[in-house]
Design a protein around this motif. Structure first.
Motif, short mmCIF file in Angstrom:
data_model
loop_
_atom_site.label_atom_id
_atom_site.label_comp_id
_atom_site.label_asym_id
_atom_site.label_seq_id
_atom_site.Cartn_x
_atom_site.Cartn_y
_atom_site.Cartn_z
N VAL A 161 10.70 -6.27 4.20
CA VAL A 161 11.65 -6.10 5.30
C VAL A 161 11.17 -5.06 6.31
CG1 VAL A 161 14.01 -5.45 5.89
CG2 VAL A 161 13.57 -6.84 3.86
N ARG A 162 10.53 -3.99 5.80
CA ARG A 162 10.08 -2.91 6.67
C ARG A 162 8.92 -3.35 7.56
NH1 ARG A 162 10.65 2.43 4.62
NH2 ARG A 162 9.04 3.05 6.10
N GLU A 163 9.06 -3.14 8.85
CA GLU A 163 8.01 -3.54 9.80
C GLU A 163 6.76 -2.68 9.64
OE1 GLU A 163 9.52 -3.58 13.74
OE2 GLU A 163 10.97 -5.17 13.36
N ASP A 164 6.95 -1.40 9.27
CA ASP A 164 5.81 -0.49 9.14
C ASP A 164 5.50 -0.21 7.67
OD1 ASP A 164 8.13 0.86 8.59
OD2 ASP A 164 7.51 2.73 9.54
N SER A 165 5.72 -1.22 6.82
CA SER A 165 5.63 -1.00 5.38
C SER A 165 4.26 -0.48 4.95
CB SER A 165 5.97 -2.27 4.61
OG SER A 165 5.02 -3.28 4.87
N LEU A 166 4.28 0.48 4.04
CA LEU A 166 3.08 1.03 3.42
C LEU A 166 3.31 0.93 1.92
CD1 LEU A 166 0.37 2.51 3.57
CD2 LEU A 166 1.65 4.67 3.63
N VAL A 167 2.61 0.01 1.28
CA VAL A 167 2.87 -0.33 -0.11
C VAL A 167 1.57 -0.24 -0.91
CG1 VAL A 167 3.57 -2.21 -1.68
CG2 VAL A 167 4.84 -1.80 0.45
N VAL A 168 1.67 0.20 -2.16
CA VAL A 168 0.54 0.17 -3.06
C VAL A 168 0.77 -0.95 -4.07
CG1 VAL A 168 -0.88 1.43 -4.71
CG2 VAL A 168 0.20 2.65 -2.83
N VAL A 169 -0.18 -1.86 -4.17
CA VAL A 169 -0.10 -2.97 -5.12
C VAL A 169 -1.08 -2.67 -6.26
CG1 VAL A 169 -0.40 -5.45 -5.47
CG2 VAL A 169 0.49 -4.59 -3.28
N VAL A 170 -0.59 -2.64 -7.48
CA VAL A 170 -1.40 -2.26 -8.63
C VAL A 170 -1.65 -3.50 -9.50
CG1 VAL A 170 -1.53 -0.73 -10.63
CG2 VAL A 170 -0.37 0.04 -8.57
N ASP A 171 -2.92 -3.84 -9.63
CA ASP A 171 -3.31 -5.05 -10.35
C ASP A 171 -4.12 -4.68 -11.60
OD1 ASP A 171 -3.94 -7.70 -11.04
OD2 ASP A 171 -5.68 -7.74 -9.72
N GLY A 172 -3.43 -4.48 -12.72
CA GLY A 172 -4.11 -4.29 -13.99
C GLY A 172 -4.58 -2.87 -14.31
N VAL A 173 -4.04 -1.86 -13.65
CA VAL A 173 -4.38 -0.48 -14.01
C VAL A 173 -3.84 -0.19 -15.41
CG1 VAL A 173 -3.86 1.95 -13.49
CG2 VAL A 173 -4.55 0.40 -11.66
N GLN A 174 -4.68 0.36 -16.28
CA GLN A 174 -4.33 0.50 -17.69
C GLN A 174 -3.96 1.92 -18.11
OE1 GLN A 174 -4.33 -2.11 -20.38
NE2 GLN A 174 -3.80 -2.94 -18.38
N ASP A 175 -4.42 2.91 -17.40
CA ASP A 175 -4.20 4.29 -17.82
C ASP A 175 -2.86 4.81 -17.28
OD1 ASP A 175 -5.51 6.88 -18.94
OD2 ASP A 175 -4.73 7.45 -16.97
#
Length: 269
Positions: free
Chosen positions: A115-129
């Motif tokens: 929804v946020r026009e200025d979105s700043l997102v971190v997508v985490v794919d399989g981090v184990q620690d």
């Protein structure tokens, strides 16, 4: 709120057996709840109304004053004094804390981050620690990011070690679990730029424009981003390094990217 619940002394108490199950993911999934240990983390859970259902505190040491001061808010359903034995049984820390909260798992759909026009997102794919995931969440919190998305194969957000390593940031911003492939496809359709780091990238993170809607995609410590997720990513940047270090770990890389994005967007905005 039950301020004067009967003390629980025995670790064999049925309630205690249920709380102990929350040390394992299977128990957390079944009860849709998790444990938060220590004065600071419990304070943050109460302050940010994270859904504290039960507060356990040492009958011997008493309710910590820092927690007592927050209880009038009504954000805690019940408080139960317990023996040191019970606290130790419900803790995975080497030194049991004087207070433990049983907290409801947070809900929320990842799509709301679009929804946020200025979105700043971190997508985490399989981090184990757990420590890496906790640091990523803390850094996202520190720069005022829109949220953090956890893909399948990532360490459990509600693992006690992960919760501790977030230092309370878990309660400050949306951290949601999602099936990454349809979510990232939808994000791209809505104009979000998907970006990750690569040692082969021609553009540095300081040259890239990070002011629009940007989602940083971060992968497993050893294998990186999965091939399926990598196919969705449209941009790659390199974090320049002056010294002979081969690379940064995933949490450090996330922190560099997030703070550069914050710098570009303006510290006061």
């Amino acid at each position: 709120m039950k301020r004067h619940a009967e003390p629980i002394q025995s670790a064999q108490n049925p309630k205690v057996k249920l709380w102990v199950q929350l040390l394992d993911k299977k128990g957390r999934d079944k009860q849709s709840a998790y444990l938060v240990e220590g004065i600071h983390l419990v304070q943050e859970a109460i302050r940010f109304e994270a859904g504290v259902q039960t507060l356990l505190y040492s009958a011997e040491r008493g309710m910590p004053a820092e927690i007592e001061a927050l209880l009038d808010s009504g954000a805690v359903a019940e408080c139960i004094p317990v023996s040191e034995q019970v606290l130790a049984k419900c803790s995975d820390a080497q030194t049991p804390q004087p207070v433990i909260a049983i907290v409801n798992k947070a809900g929320g759909e990842a799509e709301r981050l679009l929804v946020r026009e200025d979105s700043l997102v971190v997508v985490v794919d399989g981090v184990q620690d757990p420590g890496n995931l906790g640091t990523i969440i803390r850094s996202a919190d520190a720069v005022g990011a829109t949220g953090v998305v956890l893909g399948k194969g990532t360490v459990d957000l509600y693992n006690p070690k992960t919760v501790r390593s977030t230092m309370g940031s878990l309660f400050h911003l949306p951290v949601v679990e999602a099936d990454l492939l349809p979510l990232l496809a939808k994000a791209r359709e809505q104009g979000v730029r998907l970006l990750n780091t690569s040692l082969q990238a021609k553009q540095s993170c300081y040259e890239a424009d990070l002011t629009g809607p940007v989602w940083f995609v971060l992968g497993n410590e050893g294998k990186g981003v999965s091939p399926e997720v990598a196919a969705q990513i449209g941009e790659h940047v390199i974090i320049p390094m002056k010294g002979p270090a081969e690379s940064l770990n995933v949490a450090m890389a996330a922190t560099v990217l997030l703070f550069e994005a914050m710098r570009q967007r303006g510290l006061n905005k």
